[in-house]
Design a protein around this motif. Sequence first.
Motif, short mmCIF file in Angstrom:
data_model
loop_
_atom_site.label_atom_id
_atom_site.label_comp_id
_atom_site.label_asym_id
_atom_site.label_seq_id
_atom_site.Cartn_x
_atom_site.Cartn_y
_atom_site.Cartn_z
N HIS A 1 -34.17 12.94 -0.83
CA HIS A 1 -33.08 12.41 -0.31
C HIS A 1 -31.95 11.56 -0.85
O HIS A 1 -30.67 12.25 -1.05
CB HIS A 1 -33.17 12.17 1.17
CG HIS A 1 -32.02 12.43 2.28
ND1 HIS A 1 -31.51 13.71 2.24
CD2 HIS A 1 -30.88 11.83 3.10
CE1 HIS A 1 -30.85 13.67 3.13
NE2 HIS A 1 -30.04 12.63 3.10
N GLU A 2 -32.46 10.41 -0.83
CA GLU A 2 -31.14 9.40 -1.98
C GLU A 2 -30.72 10.02 -3.29
O GLU A 2 -29.88 10.02 -3.52
CB GLU A 2 -31.75 8.08 -2.29
CG GLU A 2 -31.51 7.22 -2.26
CD GLU A 2 -32.66 5.85 -2.40
OE1 GLU A 2 -32.11 4.88 -3.71
OE2 GLU A 2 -32.83 5.47 -1.85
N SER B 1 -28.39 11.93 -2.88
CA SER B 1 -27.00 11.94 -2.27
C SER B 1 -26.44 11.24 -3.29
O SER B 1 -24.92 11.70 -4.10
CB SER B 1 -27.11 10.90 -1.14
OG SER B 1 -27.65 9.97 -1.83
N GLY C 1 -36.90 16.47 4.29
CA GLY C 1 -37.28 15.31 4.64
C GLY C 1 -37.89 13.82 3.88
O GLY C 1 -38.76 13.43 4.32
N ILE C 2 -38.22 14.09 2.62
CA ILE C 2 -38.43 13.06 1.92
C ILE C 2 -37.67 12.46 1.34
O ILE C 2 -36.63 12.68 0.99
CB ILE C 2 -39.74 13.72 0.25
CG1 ILE C 2 -40.09 15.03 0.72
CG2 ILE C 2 -39.91 12.92 -0.48
CD1 ILE C 2 -40.94 15.44 -0.67
N ALA C 3 -38.00 11.21 1.57
CA ALA C 3 -36.59 9.93 1.85
C ALA C 3 -36.49 9.89 -0.14
O ALA C 3 -34.85 9.86 -0.17
CB ALA C 3 -37.01 8.88 2.36
N GLU C 4 -36.80 9.59 -0.70
CA GLU C 4 -36.95 9.20 -1.97
C GLU C 4 -35.89 10.65 -2.32
O GLU C 4 -34.70 10.18 -3.64
CB GLU C 4 -37.89 8.62 -2.86
CG GLU C 4 -38.56 7.72 -2.57
CD GLU C 4 -39.30 7.96 -1.39
OE1 GLU C 4 -39.57 9.05 -1.28
OE2 GLU C 4 -39.76 6.81 -0.36
N SER D 1 -33.47 18.63 0.51
CA SER D 1 -33.22 17.68 1.65
C SER D 1 -33.29 18.17 2.42
O SER D 1 -34.04 17.28 3.61
CB SER D 1 -31.82 17.18 1.69
OG SER D 1 -31.08 18.65 2.37
#
Length: 147
Positions: free
Chosen positions: A108-109, A112, A103-106, A100
């Motif tokens: 990170h999602e 979660s 910093g890769i948004a996909e 996480s």
Amino acid sequence: MREIIVRGFEQAYENLVRMIAEFLPRLLAMFVIMFFGLLIAFLVKYLLQAILGFTRLDRLSEQSGTSRVLSKAALPSITELLTRSVFWLTWLGFTLVGISVLGIAELHEQISHLFQLLPEVFVAIVILFFGVLAGNFLSRATLLATV
């Protein structure tokens, strides 16, 4: 025309260098977090192994019949099973935190979503374990009743 193409390549090169310069520290931080997570996971594993050795959980599991059930399933002792599980869960947690950091948004999602799923998996494992124990008890009770 040639100047426009050269300027386009220079700008693409500058963008690539800037992106790599921004990404490398995060990648290094990820590897540092994962390394320290691995060390902490080993430390937690050995501490838990020592604590469970003092509590004599293996002897208790032999008396309750759990060891026999685990050996039928080709699993290690209850202490080894618990310490391995804690080790892998700890290291997995640090690995996910390290990923996480990238910093890769996909990503990170998705991480979660995985963290939200872990309690349900843990409860399922506990239910399965108690179901196997209940099945073992009922099979022994049925055998004794028929004899």
